[in-house]
Design a protein around this motif. Structure first.
Motif, mmCIF file in Angstrom:
data_model
loop_
_atom_site.group_PDB
_atom_site.id
_atom_site.type_symbol
_atom_site.label_atom_id
_atom_site.label_comp_id
_atom_site.label_asym_id
_atom_site.label_seq_id
_atom_site.Cartn_x
_atom_site.Cartn_y
_atom_site.Cartn_z
ATOM 1 N N THR A 127 31.830 152.129 1.639
ATOM 2 C CA THR A 127 29.427 151.639 2.156
ATOM 3 C C THR A 127 29.107 152.889 2.520
ATOM 4 O OG1 THR A 127 31.452 150.153 3.079
ATOM 5 C CG2 THR A 127 29.310 149.768 4.111
ATOM 6 N N MET A 128 27.645 152.505 1.899
ATOM 7 C CA MET A 128 26.705 153.955 1.410
ATOM 8 C C MET A 128 25.338 153.139 1.946
ATOM 9 S SD MET A 128 28.134 155.741 -1.410
ATOM 10 C CE MET A 128 26.431 156.987 -0.827
ATOM 11 N N THR A 129 24.298 153.268 2.192
ATOM 12 C CA THR A 129 23.144 153.750 2.123
ATOM 13 C C THR A 129 22.623 154.241 0.704
ATOM 14 O OG1 THR A 129 21.121 152.438 3.669
ATOM 15 C CG2 THR A 129 21.983 154.644 3.976
ATOM 16 N N SER A 130 21.149 154.278 0.907
ATOM 17 C CA SER A 130 20.294 155.086 0.382
ATOM 18 C C SER A 130 18.903 154.660 -0.152
ATOM 19 C CB SER A 130 21.309 155.409 -0.880
ATOM 20 O OG SER A 130 20.533 153.545 -2.111
ATOM 21 N N TRP A 131 18.126 154.959 -0.315
ATOM 22 C CA TRP A 131 16.915 155.136 -1.336
ATOM 23 C C TRP A 131 16.989 153.482 -1.712
ATOM 24 C CZ3 TRP A 131 12.509 155.950 0.284
ATOM 25 C CH2 TRP A 131 11.259 154.865 -0.679
ATOM 26 N N PRO A 132 16.213 152.670 -1.483
ATOM 27 C CA PRO A 132 16.480 150.740 -2.013
ATOM 28 C C PRO A 132 16.401 151.277 -3.960
ATOM 29 C CG PRO A 132 15.014 150.804 -0.277
ATOM 30 C CD PRO A 132 15.381 152.217 -0.552
ATOM 31 N N SER A 133 16.275 152.067 -4.335
ATOM 32 C CA SER A 133 16.453 151.818 -6.010
ATOM 33 C C SER A 133 17.811 152.083 -6.764
ATOM 34 C CB SER A 133 15.365 152.788 -6.802
ATOM 35 O OG SER A 133 14.666 153.872 -6.365
ATOM 36 N N LEU A 134 18.852 153.113 -5.654
ATOM 37 C CA LEU A 134 19.979 153.013 -5.786
ATOM 38 C C LEU A 134 21.046 152.592 -5.638
ATOM 39 C CD1 LEU A 134 18.376 156.482 -5.565
ATOM 40 C CD2 LEU A 134 20.327 157.354 -5.338
ATOM 41 N N LYS A 135 20.486 151.258 -5.467
ATOM 42 C CA LYS A 135 21.263 150.340 -5.053
ATOM 43 C C LYS A 135 21.898 150.336 -6.042
ATOM 44 C CE LYS A 135 18.767 146.309 -4.049
ATOM 45 N NZ LYS A 135 18.757 145.399 -3.470
ATOM 46 N N THR A 136 21.576 149.644 -6.961
ATOM 47 C CA THR A 136 22.496 148.821 -8.198
ATOM 48 C C THR A 136 22.956 150.114 -8.744
ATOM 49 O OG1 THR A 136 20.449 147.395 -9.258
ATOM 50 C CG2 THR A 136 22.254 148.051 -10.651
ATOM 51 N N ASP A 137 22.332 151.017 -9.125
ATOM 52 C CA ASP A 137 23.771 152.439 -9.572
ATOM 53 C C ASP A 137 24.740 152.713 -8.451
ATOM 54 O OD1 ASP A 137 21.463 152.951 -11.131
ATOM 55 O OD2 ASP A 137 20.627 154.045 -9.619
#
Length: 182
Positions: A127-137
């Motif tokens: 489980t992790m987070t990131s800049w939103p545009s990496l969500k799908t990757d």
């Protein structure tokens, strides 16, 4: 704040790194007694950025070819769109990151740094987070993506953006102090 006296922390970055995402964790590691080292794709200097504007140049301590994951206690992957993309495109850097993650040592990643973990195929089941545009990757690489300031999963600390840096740095230092995770 916990102490990480004498622990060596690799910061893997190249041209295009988001300066605040390199500088603030670097300072937190230093203030907690750790020894940050800039690992990059080439020797010399890298160009940091403040979003789209050039920031400071940073002196590289060692190249990814010379760096041995076993010599470090933790890894930090700062963001920056160009940085994340350049690092994930370098097979040597991806191998370094994969070996590091598989060792169970703490890894802290913010913003676009998550691309490198996806490329290294080490986020499956995490489980992790990131800049939103990496969500799908990240989801396509097998991670469960959540929109939170900081997420910790078995020594992997992830965060979204510069606005989360205070919480990210505190949690990263805490995980570095705890050391290797099973």
């Amino acid at each position: 704040m916990p102490t990480i006296e004498g622990k060596r922390v690799a910061f893997l970055a190249t041209d295009g790194v988001e300066q605040v995402e390199l500088d603030q964790p670097w300072q937190a590691v230093s203030e907690a007694g750790g020894r940050p080292e800039l690992v990059s794709l080439e020797a010399g200097e890298i160009q940091a950025f403040n979003h789209l504007d050039k920031g400071d140049r940073k002196q590289v301590d060692t190249t990814v070819d010379q760096a041995n994951p076993e010599a470090y206690d933790a890894l930090v992957l700062p963001g920056g769109v160009a940085n994340g993309d350049f690092v994930r495109a370098d097979e040597r850097a991806v191998k370094f990151v994969k070996d590091f993650v598989l060792s169970g040592k703490p890894v802290a990643v913010i913003c676009h740094g998550g691309w490198v973990l996806a490329e290294a195929d080490v986020v499956r089941g995490r489980t992790m987070t990131s800049w939103p545009s990496l969500k799908t990757d990240l989801r396509n690489a097998g991670a469960t993506w959540v929109d939170k300031e900081v997420v910790t999963d078995q020594g992997l600390v992830s965060s979204r953006n510069p606005g989360d840096l205070d919480a990210f740095c505190a949690k990263a230092v805490e995980e570095i102090a705890e050391g290797v995770h099973a």
